[in-house]
Design a protein around this motif. Structure first.
Motif, PDB file in Angstrom:
ATOM      1  N   TRP A 212      30.995  40.674  40.722  1.00  0.00           N
ATOM      2  CA  TRP A 212      30.807  41.720  39.717  1.00  0.00           C
ATOM      3  C   TRP A 212      31.975  42.682  39.830  1.00  0.00           C
ATOM      4  O   TRP A 212      32.375  43.085  40.916  1.00  0.00           O
ATOM      5  CB  TRP A 212      29.508  42.486  39.945  1.00  0.00           C
ATOM      6  CG  TRP A 212      28.275  41.695  39.685  1.00  0.00           C
ATOM      7  CD1 TRP A 212      28.155  40.349  39.469  1.00  0.00           C
ATOM      8  CD2 TRP A 212      26.946  42.202  39.611  1.00  0.00           C
ATOM      9  NE1 TRP A 212      26.849  40.007  39.279  1.00  0.00           N
ATOM     10  CE2 TRP A 212      26.079  41.126  39.359  1.00  0.00           C
ATOM     11  CE3 TRP A 212      26.410  43.475  39.734  1.00  0.00           C
ATOM     12  CZ2 TRP A 212      24.707  41.272  39.224  1.00  0.00           C
ATOM     13  CZ3 TRP A 212      25.043  43.625  39.605  1.00  0.00           C
ATOM     14  CH2 TRP A 212      24.204  42.545  39.346  1.00  0.00           C
TER      15      TRP A 212
ATOM     16  N   GLU B 111      31.223  39.878  35.080  1.00  0.00           N
ATOM     17  CA  GLU B 111      30.599  39.071  36.118  1.00  0.00           C
ATOM     18  C   GLU B 111      30.956  37.603  35.920  1.00  0.00           C
ATOM     19  O   GLU B 111      31.214  37.158  34.805  1.00  0.00           O
ATOM     20  CB  GLU B 111      29.086  39.255  36.137  1.00  0.00           C
ATOM     21  CG  GLU B 111      28.381  38.914  34.858  1.00  0.00           C
ATOM     22  CD  GLU B 111      26.896  39.207  34.918  1.00  0.00           C
ATOM     23  OE1 GLU B 111      26.227  38.722  35.836  1.00  0.00           O
ATOM     24  OE2 GLU B 111      26.422  39.931  34.030  1.00  0.00           O
TER      25      GLU B 111
ATOM     26  N   TYR C  53      31.100  46.165  32.968  1.00  0.00           N
ATOM     27  CA  TYR C  53      31.190  45.334  34.152  1.00  0.00           C
ATOM     28  C   TYR C  53      31.396  43.904  33.711  1.00  0.00           C
ATOM     29  O   TYR C  53      30.960  43.481  32.646  1.00  0.00           O
ATOM     30  CB  TYR C  53      30.026  45.534  35.121  1.00  0.00           C
ATOM     31  CG  TYR C  53      28.712  44.903  34.749  1.00  0.00           C
ATOM     32  CD1 TYR C  53      28.425  43.590  35.085  1.00  0.00           C
ATOM     33  CD2 TYR C  53      27.732  45.637  34.095  1.00  0.00           C
ATOM     34  CE1 TYR C  53      27.216  43.017  34.760  1.00  0.00           C
ATOM     35  CE2 TYR C  53      26.513  45.073  33.774  1.00  0.00           C
ATOM     36  CZ  TYR C  53      26.261  43.760  34.112  1.00  0.00           C
ATOM     37  OH  TYR C  53      25.057  43.200  33.786  1.00  0.00           O
TER      38      TYR C  53
ATOM     39  N   PHE D 112      33.231  46.391  38.283  1.00  0.00           N
ATOM     40  CA  PHE D 112      32.872  47.606  37.550  1.00  0.00           C
ATOM     41  C   PHE D 112      34.162  48.298  37.153  1.00  0.00           C
ATOM     42  O   PHE D 112      35.005  48.575  38.005  1.00  0.00           O
ATOM     43  CB  PHE D 112      32.004  48.509  38.431  1.00  0.00           C
ATOM     44  CG  PHE D 112      31.586  49.780  37.771  1.00  0.00           C
ATOM     45  CD1 PHE D 112      30.630  49.784  36.772  1.00  0.00           C
ATOM     46  CD2 PHE D 112      32.153  50.984  38.146  1.00  0.00           C
ATOM     47  CE1 PHE D 112      30.243  50.963  36.166  1.00  0.00           C
ATOM     48  CE2 PHE D 112      31.771  52.172  37.552  1.00  0.00           C
ATOM     49  CZ  PHE D 112      30.815  52.157  36.557  1.00  0.00           C
TER      50      PHE D 112
END
Length: 97
Positions: A52, A8, A6, A54
């Motif tokens: 975020w 961020e 992920y 993913f």
């Protein structure tokens, strides 16, 4: 083994909308990659400036191919001045199996 991570970052004040547009366009392209299994973008429910992403790729080779895609460098160049960090902070994940 899949490659999962992920990313961020925090949007600069007022840049949330522009980042959302960039991400929507970029996500369409990444999802079309043969080795991409998931590319999902989120903001924190209590902080819409916190983004975020993913990502899941079929394997290391698919991830390396993703990194070479011609739209990656322009996306990151457009994103850089819109976020507080120098670049997206990446966290690589390992499955519990």
């Amino acid at each position: 083994m899949t490659k999962t991570l992920y990313a961020e970052f925090t949007a600069r004040e007022g840049a949330e909308g522009e980042i959302a547009l960039l991400l929507r366009d970029y996500a369409k392209k990444v999802r079309e990659e043969e080795g991409n299994l998931a590319f999902d973008s989120y903001t924190k429910a209590d902080d819409p400036r916190a983004f975020w992403i993913f990502e899941v790729y079929r394997d290391e080779d698919a991830f390396r191919t993703h990194l070479k895609a011609p739209y990656g460098v322009p996306f990151n160049a457009a994103l850089a001045p819109l976020i507080e960090e120098d670049a997206s902070v990446l966290t690589f994940l390992e499955p519990l199996e």
